[in-house]
Design an enzyme around this catalytic site. Structure first.
Site, PDB file in Angstrom:
ATOM      1  N   LYS A 246      41.009  27.930  32.599  1.00 56.43           N
ATOM      2  CA  LYS A 246      39.649  27.383  32.552  1.00 56.43           C
ATOM      3  C   LYS A 246      38.630  28.520  32.601  1.00 56.43           C
ATOM      4  O   LYS A 246      37.703  28.569  31.813  1.00 56.43           O
ATOM      5  CB  LYS A 246      39.452  26.418  33.721  1.00 56.43           C
ATOM      6  CG  LYS A 246      38.094  25.781  33.772  1.00 56.43           C
ATOM      7  CD  LYS A 246      37.992  24.738  34.871  1.00 56.43           C
ATOM      8  CE  LYS A 246      36.546  24.310  35.035  1.00 56.43           C
ATOM      9  NZ  LYS A 246      36.360  23.334  36.096  1.00 56.43           N
TER      10      LYS A 246
ATOM     11  N   GLU B  36      46.541  36.223  37.792  1.00 54.88           N
ATOM     12  CA  GLU B  36      47.927  36.039  37.351  1.00 54.88           C
ATOM     13  C   GLU B  36      47.997  35.828  35.838  1.00 54.88           C
ATOM     14  O   GLU B  36      48.817  36.425  35.134  1.00 54.88           O
ATOM     15  CB  GLU B  36      48.565  34.825  38.049  1.00 54.88           C
ATOM     16  CG  GLU B  36      48.740  34.965  39.540  1.00 54.88           C
ATOM     17  CD  GLU B  36      47.561  34.413  40.336  1.00 54.88           C
ATOM     18  OE1 GLU B  36      46.410  34.514  39.857  1.00 54.88           O
ATOM     19  OE2 GLU B  36      47.799  33.906  41.441  1.00 54.88           O
TER      20      GLU B  36
ATOM     21  N   GLY C 258      40.247  21.888  37.122  1.00 59.72           N
ATOM     22  CA  GLY C 258      41.529  22.448  36.688  1.00 59.72           C
ATOM     23  C   GLY C 258      42.691  21.485  36.875  1.00 59.72           C
ATOM     24  O   GLY C 258      43.505  21.281  35.968  1.00 59.72           O
ATOM     25  N   ARG C 259      42.774  20.854  38.041  1.00 65.62           N
ATOM     26  CA  ARG C 259      43.920  19.968  38.312  1.00 65.62           C
ATOM     27  C   ARG C 259      43.786  18.610  37.638  1.00 65.62           C
ATOM     28  O   ARG C 259      44.653  17.755  37.800  1.00 65.62           O
ATOM     29  CB  ARG C 259      44.112  19.828  39.820  1.00 65.62           C
ATOM     30  CG  ARG C 259      42.881  19.394  40.583  1.00 65.62           C
ATOM     31  CD  ARG C 259      43.044  19.612  42.086  1.00 65.62           C
ATOM     32  NE  ARG C 259      41.841  19.346  42.847  1.00 65.62           N
ATOM     33  CZ  ARG C 259      40.863  20.228  43.061  1.00 65.62           C
ATOM     34  NH1 ARG C 259      40.934  21.433  42.543  1.00 65.62           N
ATOM     35  NH2 ARG C 259      39.813  19.902  43.783  1.00 65.62           N
TER      36      ARG C 259
ATOM     37  N   GLU D 111      45.081  20.172  46.881  1.00 73.29           N
ATOM     38  CA  GLU D 111      43.918  20.989  46.527  1.00 73.29           C
ATOM     39  C   GLU D 111      42.657  20.112  46.525  1.00 73.29           C
ATOM     40  O   GLU D 111      41.566  20.583  46.832  1.00 73.29           O
ATOM     41  CB  GLU D 111      44.111  21.680  45.168  1.00 73.29           C
ATOM     42  CG  GLU D 111      43.167  22.857  44.958  1.00 73.29           C
ATOM     43  CD  GLU D 111      43.477  23.683  43.705  1.00 73.29           C
ATOM     44  OE1 GLU D 111      43.100  23.247  42.607  1.00 73.29           O
ATOM     45  OE2 GLU D 111      44.092  24.763  43.820  1.00 73.29           O
TER      46      GLU D 111
ATOM     47  N   HIS E 296      70.964  14.175  48.693  1.00 77.49           N
ATOM     48  CA  HIS E 296      72.027  15.066  49.186  1.00 77.49           C
ATOM     49  C   HIS E 296      71.436  16.316  49.833  1.00 77.49           C
ATOM     50  O   HIS E 296      72.153  17.302  50.027  1.00 77.49           O
ATOM     51  CB  HIS E 296      72.967  15.433  48.031  1.00 77.49           C
ATOM     52  CG  HIS E 296      73.643  14.218  47.483  1.00 77.49           C
ATOM     53  ND1 HIS E 296      74.834  13.735  47.977  1.00 77.49           N
ATOM     54  CD2 HIS E 296      73.260  13.344  46.523  1.00 77.49           C
ATOM     55  CE1 HIS E 296      75.169  12.631  47.321  1.00 77.49           C
ATOM     56  NE2 HIS E 296      74.219  12.375  46.432  1.00 77.49           N
TER      57      HIS E 296
ATOM     58  N   LYS F 180      42.178  35.289  47.381  1.00 75.97           N
ATOM     59  CA  LYS F 180      41.912  36.042  46.134  1.00 75.97           C
ATOM     60  C   LYS F 180      41.095  37.293  46.449  1.00 75.97           C
ATOM     61  O   LYS F 180      41.374  38.386  45.952  1.00 75.97           O
ATOM     62  CB  LYS F 180      41.135  35.172  45.140  1.00 75.97           C
ATOM     63  CG  LYS F 180      41.951  34.096  44.452  1.00 75.97           C
ATOM     64  CD  LYS F 180      41.086  33.396  43.404  1.00 75.97           C
ATOM     65  CE  LYS F 180      41.750  32.130  42.897  1.00 75.97           C
ATOM     66  NZ  LYS F 180      40.897  31.336  42.013  1.00 75.97           N
TER      67      LYS F 180
HETATM   68  O1  F6P Z   1      43.901  28.558  42.487  1.00 79.60           O
HETATM   69  C1  F6P Z   1      42.795  27.803  42.239  1.00 79.60           C
HETATM   70  C2  F6P Z   1      42.548  27.476  40.806  1.00 79.60           C
HETATM   71  O2  F6P Z   1      41.200  27.649  40.555  1.00 79.60           O
HETATM   72  C3  F6P Z   1      42.978  26.058  40.462  1.00 79.60           C
HETATM   73  O3  F6P Z   1      42.084  25.105  40.869  1.00 79.60           O
HETATM   74  C4  F6P Z   1      43.127  26.170  38.992  1.00 79.60           C
HETATM   75  O4  F6P Z   1      43.832  25.089  38.487  1.00 79.60           O
HETATM   76  C5  F6P Z   1      43.857  27.483  38.894  1.00 79.60           C
HETATM   77  O5  F6P Z   1      43.270  28.271  39.895  1.00 79.60           O
HETATM   78  C6  F6P Z   1      43.792  28.163  37.569  1.00 79.60           C
HETATM   79  O6  F6P Z   1      42.492  28.480  37.195  1.00 79.60           O
HETATM   80  P1  F6P Z   1      42.147  28.874  35.709  1.00 79.60           P
HETATM   81  O7  F6P Z   1      42.480  27.714  34.846  1.00 79.60           O
HETATM   82  O8  F6P Z   1      40.680  29.174  35.709  1.00 79.60           O
HETATM   83  O9  F6P Z   1      42.962  30.076  35.335  1.00 79.60           O
END
Ligand code: F6P
Length: 531
Positions: A198, A204, A255-256, A341, A372, A500
């Site tokens: 987003k 990452e 995002g979620r 979240e 199990h 972060k």
């Molecule tokens: O870790 C928090 C967060 O902002 C989530 O809410 C989101 O889904 C994820 O990181 C990834 O964010 P982005 O889509 O901006 O890379």
């Protein structure tokens, strides 16, 4: 919108009294004995989803008080505000409009924007799915959190509908052990990388995207514009990375809650345009149900209220999700982000500390595997953990014998949790593996099940794009409901920021070894890592 905090309502006080008088010792077995029609009166039909609530510690009086609570807390008013596009995400000043992503053309807010991107994305997906022309055999989605968990959950869930000639990979972790084995399987000319973010700033995702690009170029890849595509609200940053094909979305998509947007591109590539539209249609049907069905039969509302009942009155701290469908193996992980979240908050909308509990821990594994592993604890442990079974009536495979066994297992577990086994029943049974040294009574105590352990069963006719869409939207609105009762902002996630920021501080220190000003534990660990 001014509504009293949930613990200051009349309904909350009534629920407290009701809990002391009838809730704490409520026994589902007695409730069934008193009311043979309990199953019929405590089951609810929603689009694509049938829900049996009858094995819960719930009666009509509890439901009535919970519905009063929803009314007093303004859940329906908040819901209507969400659907109208009001900026209910107060701390970010944003509307919450994921429902607009699945509204039919012309029916929802921002329809031209939404359908413009949707049409373009689905048309693009079809060109890639024409593998004879595109040459694409592998799709790698690089994203994390909401830019990963939705597609990563949906693609295996809809395995029966997935393009047989394309393999889908999901890379999320900044741990190189995630992307390395994936890259090993790929050839640049056959691979499409989707960079899904987003913000297009997430550490990452950016690190993995750079690693993928470096691998692509080092292994003879030439046309990055053809083999890298972006799904983001930050089109400029995607362009700076070297991506020219980008599908956008908007800040009113959390995002979620974003699998319905351009973040759903891997899903569209996997199942094709028509099935993607079916996914949206199923979710839209659930949106309509949530928006319009009277409260007493409104499934997301009832489930959200049940969550409040268990969390705040019974004091249950977690809920286990047991999908009896291997395709739904990533659903618990998806729901963890969706629920924890969204509702893992300790202040109300005005920023005041909350004196009551909010999000439960959500966890689980597909049945029958969980049986199990941790079901022992669900049956005989000291904690009561409500379980949510998801049963799918018809499989998409032809192994009917296996499917019958799967369903029997699911039914048996919810039955066992409820019925339990008395010491008397246990003593009357033969237990061939039991020690001959133990006296019968001691043994019977070990083999007793308390029972009265609550569960909900959600049933789908078949796992299709439409039913999956409805199921996911059901969960979204359920989380909305409990969050609205608790008076929190379910749509921000400030709790992810601190880690972060500290990571940005530690990153250069790991290289330089500078531990100045760090706490003793972090300094000690860093020195060991560098040693
Ligand atoms: O870790 C928090 C967060 O902002 C989530 O809410 C989101 O889904 C994820 O990181 C990834 O964010 P982005 O889509 O901006 O890379």
């Amino acid at each position: 919108m001014n509504h009293p905090r949930c613990d200051q309502t009349q309904a909350w006080a009534a629920l407290k009294g009701h809990f002391e008088a009838h809730g704490r010792d409520f026994d589902v077995r007695d409730a069934f004995a008193r009311d043979p029609l309990r199953f019929a009166s405590m089951s609810v039909e929603a689009p694509e989803v049938f829900a049996d609530l009858s094995k819960n510690r719930l009666d009509t009086a509890t439901q009535k008080f919970l519905l009063d609570l929803a009314r007093e807390c303004g859940v329906e008013a908040r819901r209507d505000a969400m659907f109208k596009g009001e900026p209910i995400n107060l701390t970010e000043g944003r509307a919450v409009q994921h429902a607009a992503l699945r509204a039919p053309r012309g029916a929802g807010l921002f329809s031209d924007d939404v359908h413009g991107v949707l049409d373009a994305m689905l048309a693009y997906a079809e060109t890639i799915r024409d593998t004879a022309t595109s040459g694409i055999r592998h799709v790698v989605n690089i994203g994390i959190g909401g830019s990963d968990l939705g597609p990563q959950m949906v693609v295996p869930a809809l395995d029966a509908f997935v393009h047989p000639g394309i393999t889908f990979h999901f890379v999320s972790n900044v741990d190189g052990h995630d992307i390395t084995p994936v890259l090993r399987k790929l050839k640049p000319a056959e691979t499409l990388f989707i960079i899904a973010s987003k913000t297009f700033t997430t550490q990452e995702t950016m690190a993995n995207a750079q690693a993928a690009k470096a691998w692509f170029l080092a292994n003879g890849g030439t046309d990055t514009h053809k083999h890298f595509v972006g799904a983001t609200t930050n089109i400029q940053a995607a362009a700076a990375f070297g991506i020219s094909t980008t599908f956008g979305f908007w800040d009113w998509v959390g995002g979620r809650y974003s699998l319905w947007s351009a973040i759903g591109l891997p899903i569209a590539l996997a199942v094709g345009a028509d099935h993607f539209r079916e996914l949206l249609a199923g979710a839209h049907a659930m949106d309509q149900h949530f928006a319009k069905t009277p409260a007493a039969k409104n499934l997301p509302l009832l489930l959200g209220l049940l969550d409040v009942w268990y969390r705040n009155f019974h004091g249950f701290t977690s809920r286990s999700v047991a999908p009896y469908h291997q395709g739904l193996k990533r659903l618990p992980a998806y729901l963890q982000q969706l629920e924890m979240e969204s509702n893992g908050k300790c202040v109300d909308l005005a920023g005041a500390s909350l004196p009551y509990a909010t999000s439960p821990v959500v966890w689980g594994e597909p049945g029958t595997n969980g049986q199990h592993a941790y079901f022992q604890m669900l049956h005989q442990g000291t904690d009561v953990i409500p379980v949510e079974f998801i049963l799918v009536k018809r499989p998409t495979h032809a192994l009917t014998d296996l499917h019958t066994k799967l369903l029997a297992n699911g039914l048996a577990q919810s039955q066992a949790l409820m019925l339990g086994k008395t010491p008397l029943q246990a003593a009357a049974e033969k237990a061939p593996t039991a020690s001959k040294e133990l006296d019968a009574q001691t043994l019977a105590r070990h083999r007793t099940f308390p029972g009265n352990r609550p569960s909900t069963t959600l049933m789908l006719e078949q796992l299709t794009p439409r039913s999956l869409g409805a199921l996911v939207a059901l969960y979204e609105h359920r989380v909305f409901t409990s969050g609205a009762v608790w008076g929190i902002n379910s749509f921000d996630q400030w709790g992810v920021e601190l880690g972060k920021a500290l990571c940005s501080d530690l990153l250069p220190r790991l290289a330089s070894g500078d531990v100045g000003g760090l706490d003793g534990s972090t300094a000690g660990l860093m020195q060991r890592l560098r040693g």
